[in-house]
Design a protein around this motif. Structure first.
Motif, PDB file in Angstrom:
ATOM      1  N   SER A 142      33.733 -57.609  74.736  1.00  0.00           N
ATOM      2  CA  SER A 142      33.801 -56.150  74.627  1.00  0.00           C
ATOM      3  C   SER A 142      32.609 -55.510  75.329  1.00  0.00           C
ATOM      4  N   ILE A 143      32.842 -54.306  75.812  1.00  0.00           N
ATOM      5  CA  ILE A 143      31.831 -53.538  76.537  1.00  0.00           C
ATOM      6  C   ILE A 143      31.713 -52.201  75.813  1.00  0.00           C
ATOM      7  N   PHE A 144      30.483 -51.733  75.593  1.00  0.00           N
ATOM      8  CA  PHE A 144      30.344 -50.432  74.927  1.00  0.00           C
ATOM      9  C   PHE A 144      29.623 -49.462  75.846  1.00  0.00           C
ATOM     10  N   ALA A 145      29.917 -48.191  75.646  1.00  0.00           N
ATOM     11  CA  ALA A 145      29.179 -47.127  76.336  1.00  0.00           C
ATOM     12  C   ALA A 145      28.768 -46.120  75.281  1.00  0.00           C
ATOM     13  N   LEU A 146      27.563 -45.615  75.387  1.00  0.00           N
ATOM     14  CA  LEU A 146      27.106 -44.578  74.452  1.00  0.00           C
ATOM     15  C   LEU A 146      27.208 -43.220  75.125  1.00  0.00           C
ATOM     16  N   SER A 147      27.516 -42.203  74.316  1.00  0.00           N
ATOM     17  CA  SER A 147      27.554 -40.864  74.897  1.00  0.00           C
ATOM     18  C   SER A 147      27.144 -39.811  73.891  1.00  0.00           C
ATOM     19  N   GLU A 148      26.753 -38.674  74.436  1.00  0.00           N
ATOM     20  CA  GLU A 148      26.447 -37.521  73.599  1.00  0.00           C
ATOM     21  C   GLU A 148      27.730 -36.711  73.517  1.00  0.00           C
ATOM     22  N   GLY A 149      28.319 -36.677  72.324  1.00  0.00           N
ATOM     23  CA  GLY A 149      29.509 -35.861  72.126  1.00  0.00           C
ATOM     24  C   GLY A 149      30.817 -36.595  72.363  1.00  0.00           C
ATOM     25  N   LYS A 150      31.853 -36.101  71.683  1.00  0.00           N
ATOM     26  CA  LYS A 150      33.151 -36.780  71.711  1.00  0.00           C
ATOM     27  C   LYS A 150      33.902 -36.570  73.026  1.00  0.00           C
ATOM     28  N   THR A 151      33.655 -35.419  73.654  1.00  0.00           N
ATOM     29  CA  THR A 151      34.387 -35.135  74.898  1.00  0.00           C
ATOM     30  C   THR A 151      34.075 -36.212  75.936  1.00  0.00           C
ATOM     31  N   THR A 152      32.789 -36.532  76.082  1.00  0.00           N
ATOM     32  CA  THR A 152      32.408 -37.569  77.046  1.00  0.00           C
ATOM     33  C   THR A 152      32.956 -38.929  76.601  1.00  0.00           C
ATOM     34  N   ALA A 153      32.883 -39.198  75.293  1.00  0.00           N
ATOM     35  CA  ALA A 153      33.389 -40.489  74.786  1.00  0.00           C
ATOM     36  C   ALA A 153      34.868 -40.663  75.140  1.00  0.00           C
ATOM     37  N   LYS A 154      35.628 -39.571  75.041  1.00  0.00           N
ATOM     38  CA  LYS A 154      37.066 -39.621  75.360  1.00  0.00           C
ATOM     39  C   LYS A 154      37.290 -39.829  76.862  1.00  0.00           C
ATOM     40  N   LYS A 155      36.435 -39.199  77.647  1.00  0.00           N
ATOM     41  CA  LYS A 155      36.536 -39.325  79.110  1.00  0.00           C
ATOM     42  C   LYS A 155      36.291 -40.796  79.510  1.00  0.00           C
ATOM     43  N   ILE A 156      35.318 -41.392  78.857  1.00  0.00           N
ATOM     44  CA  ILE A 156      35.007 -42.803  79.149  1.00  0.00           C
ATOM     45  C   ILE A 156      36.185 -43.688  78.724  1.00  0.00           C
ATOM     46  N   ALA A 157      36.759 -43.359  77.563  1.00  0.00           N
ATOM     47  CA  ALA A 157      37.901 -44.142  77.065  1.00  0.00           C
ATOM     48  C   ALA A 157      39.043 -44.104  78.078  1.00  0.00           C
ATOM     49  N   LYS A 158      39.289 -42.939  78.627  1.00  0.00           N
ATOM     50  CA  LYS A 158      40.362 -42.773  79.614  1.00  0.00           C
ATOM     51  C   LYS A 158      40.061 -43.595  80.879  1.00  0.00           C
ATOM     52  N   ALA A 159      38.782 -43.557  81.272  1.00  0.00           N
ATOM     53  CA  ALA A 159      38.394 -44.308  82.476  1.00  0.00           C
ATOM     54  C   ALA A 159      38.550 -45.816  82.245  1.00  0.00           C
ATOM     55  N   PHE A 160      38.146 -46.303  81.055  1.00  0.00           N
ATOM     56  CA  PHE A 160      38.317 -47.733  80.728  1.00  0.00           C
ATOM     57  C   PHE A 160      39.807 -48.108  80.758  1.00  0.00           C
ATOM     58  N   GLU A 161      40.627 -47.230  80.131  1.00  0.00           N
ATOM     59  CA  GLU A 161      42.080 -47.467  80.072  1.00  0.00           C
ATOM     60  C   GLU A 161      42.658 -47.657  81.472  1.00  0.00           C
ATOM     61  N   GLY A 162      42.347 -46.667  82.313  1.00  0.00           N
ATOM     62  CA  GLY A 162      42.894 -46.668  83.665  1.00  0.00           C
ATOM     63  C   GLY A 162      42.433 -47.893  84.433  1.00  0.00           C
ATOM     64  N   TYR A 163      41.175 -48.205  84.283  1.00  0.00           N
ATOM     65  CA  TYR A 163      40.583 -49.310  85.048  1.00  0.00           C
ATOM     66  C   TYR A 163      41.213 -50.653  84.671  1.00  0.00           C
ATOM     67  N   TYR A 164      41.275 -50.933  83.356  1.00  0.00           N
ATOM     68  CA  TYR A 164      41.825 -52.237  82.954  1.00  0.00           C
ATOM     69  C   TYR A 164      43.341 -52.307  83.129  1.00  0.00           C
ATOM     70  N   SER A 165      44.016 -51.149  83.057  1.00  0.00           N
ATOM     71  CA  SER A 165      45.458 -51.152  83.328  1.00  0.00           C
ATOM     72  C   SER A 165      45.688 -51.522  84.787  1.00  0.00           C
ATOM     73  N   GLU A 166      44.862 -50.946  85.652  1.00  0.00           N
ATOM     74  CA  GLU A 166      44.989 -51.237  87.077  1.00  0.00           C
ATOM     75  C   GLU A 166      44.722 -52.721  87.368  1.00  0.00           C
ATOM     76  N   LEU A 167      43.779 -53.289  86.639  1.00  0.00           N
ATOM     77  CA  LEU A 167      43.469 -54.716  86.832  1.00  0.00           C
ATOM     78  C   LEU A 167      44.511 -55.620  86.173  1.00  0.00           C
ATOM     79  N   ASN A 168      45.428 -54.992  85.406  1.00  0.00           N
ATOM     80  CA  ASN A 168      46.443 -55.751  84.704  1.00  0.00           C
ATOM     81  C   ASN A 168      45.880 -56.703  83.655  1.00  0.00           C
ATOM     82  N   ILE A 169      44.827 -56.248  83.000  1.00  0.00           N
ATOM     83  CA  ILE A 169      44.212 -57.056  81.941  1.00  0.00           C
ATOM     84  C   ILE A 169      44.467 -56.360  80.608  1.00  0.00           C
ATOM     85  N   ASP A 170      45.080 -57.083  79.656  1.00  0.00           N
ATOM     86  CA  ASP A 170      45.321 -56.500  78.338  1.00  0.00           C
ATOM     87  C   ASP A 170      43.997 -56.056  77.738  1.00  0.00           C
TER      88      ASP A 170
END
Ligand code: HSE
Length: 298
Positions: free
Chosen positions: A262-290
């Protein structure tokens, strides 16, 4: 007497603080139902979620941690336990620690609270010794105490709860491969140069100072790990790209959670945390890794 308890999953190391820093993730963790019995046997009735874990109390961290607590009290007391595992073993999110912490917490309550939460850390650590070969406390301490914790010393054990700012969020991505803590400990180098040590303890101190003063910029400058990350990141598929995605989405910093994957990222505020979550989602989906992505306040 019976009790239901929850103990949170955790992110250990937190960048530069190998084996000493950790924080609790509020929204994910294991649940245990524990009751006292009239005999002296510890029985694990059921493990929901990950059925291939051992139910033999001498092999399961839950039984091992409770046994350590009973030994200190010189007590032969039986317990019956049902485990609901929500934290996947081998995820780097403190799966064994979550179960061990919940177990000793529940046993302690049922026995009338002979120990403080801080004192329970050393019993839960015995579960870690059994599962990873080393009794590290950087997962069990935050799982028991919440928030950010520092293991200032292992001998004698000195665990400190840290001050940290409100509005801190963690985004975690778990690429679904299993990395055993024992394996990812074995590949680490045994020595570091003075130069590297200086940069590392500068960051640990900077991180603790940044957390205490609520200086998000200092927290961000202090999250780099010069010792463990370069070695372990090779075990994690897509690590460099995932980190890049997090930083480009506004993370304060990004590193390996515990021993990975697992990889973690810290952020100030939920908006940024959600943005990071979306970026992780997109990235690993593109790599085809569950993968699974979590967001939690701290
Ligand atoms: N500090 C431990 C390690 C945590 O990194 O090996 C394991 O989750």
């Amino acid at each position: 007497k019976s009790i239901k308890v929850f103990a949170p999953a955790t992110v250990a190391n937190v960048g530069p603080g190998f084996d000493v820093l950790g924080f609790a993730l509020n929204d994910i963790g294991d649940e245990l139902e524990v009751s006292m019995t009239s005999d002296d046997k510890i029985r694990i009735n059921k493990i929901e979620g990950y059925e291939d874990l051992p139910t033999d109390p001498g092999q399961n961290v839950v039984g091992i941690a409770i046994r350590a607590l009973l030994q200190e009290l010189n007590l032969d007391q039986g317990f019956e336990i049902t485990i609901k595992k929500r934290v996947m073993p081998g995820s780097g999110l403190g799966s064994s620690a979550s179960s061990s912490a919940a177990a000793v917490y529940a046993a302690n309550v049922l026995l009338g609270n002979p120990f403080s939460k801080r004192e329970l850390v050393k019993f839960a650590m015995e579960g870690e010794r059994a599962s990873s070969g080393k009794a590290h406390a950087d997962n069990v301490a935050p799982s028991l105490l919440g928030g950010f914790t520092l293991v200032r010393s292992y001998g004698p054990l000195d665990v400190v709860s840290l001050q940290y700012p409100k509005n801190m969020f963690a985004t975690v991505v778990h690429p679904q491969i299993e990395v055993k803590t024992a394996d990812s400990k074995r590949i680490l180098k045994k020595e570091v140069s003075l130069e590297v040590a200086i940069s590392q303890w500068g960051n640990v101190a900077g991180l603790v100072a940044g957390l205490a003063s609520g200086d998000f910029d200092l927290i961000g400058r202090s999250l780099e790990d010069h010792i463990i990350e370069p070695v372990r990141s090779v075990l994690i598929p897509g690590y460099a790209g995932a980190k890049h995605q997090a930083m480009a989405s506004g993370a304060l910093g990004c590193s390996i959670s515990g021993s990975g994957p697992s990889i973690f990222a810290l952020s100030e505020g939920k908006t940024t945390a959600k943005k990071i979550a979306k970026a992780f989602e997109g990235y690993y989906s593109e790599l085809n890794i569950d993968h699974r992505v979590y967001i939690s306040d701290i």
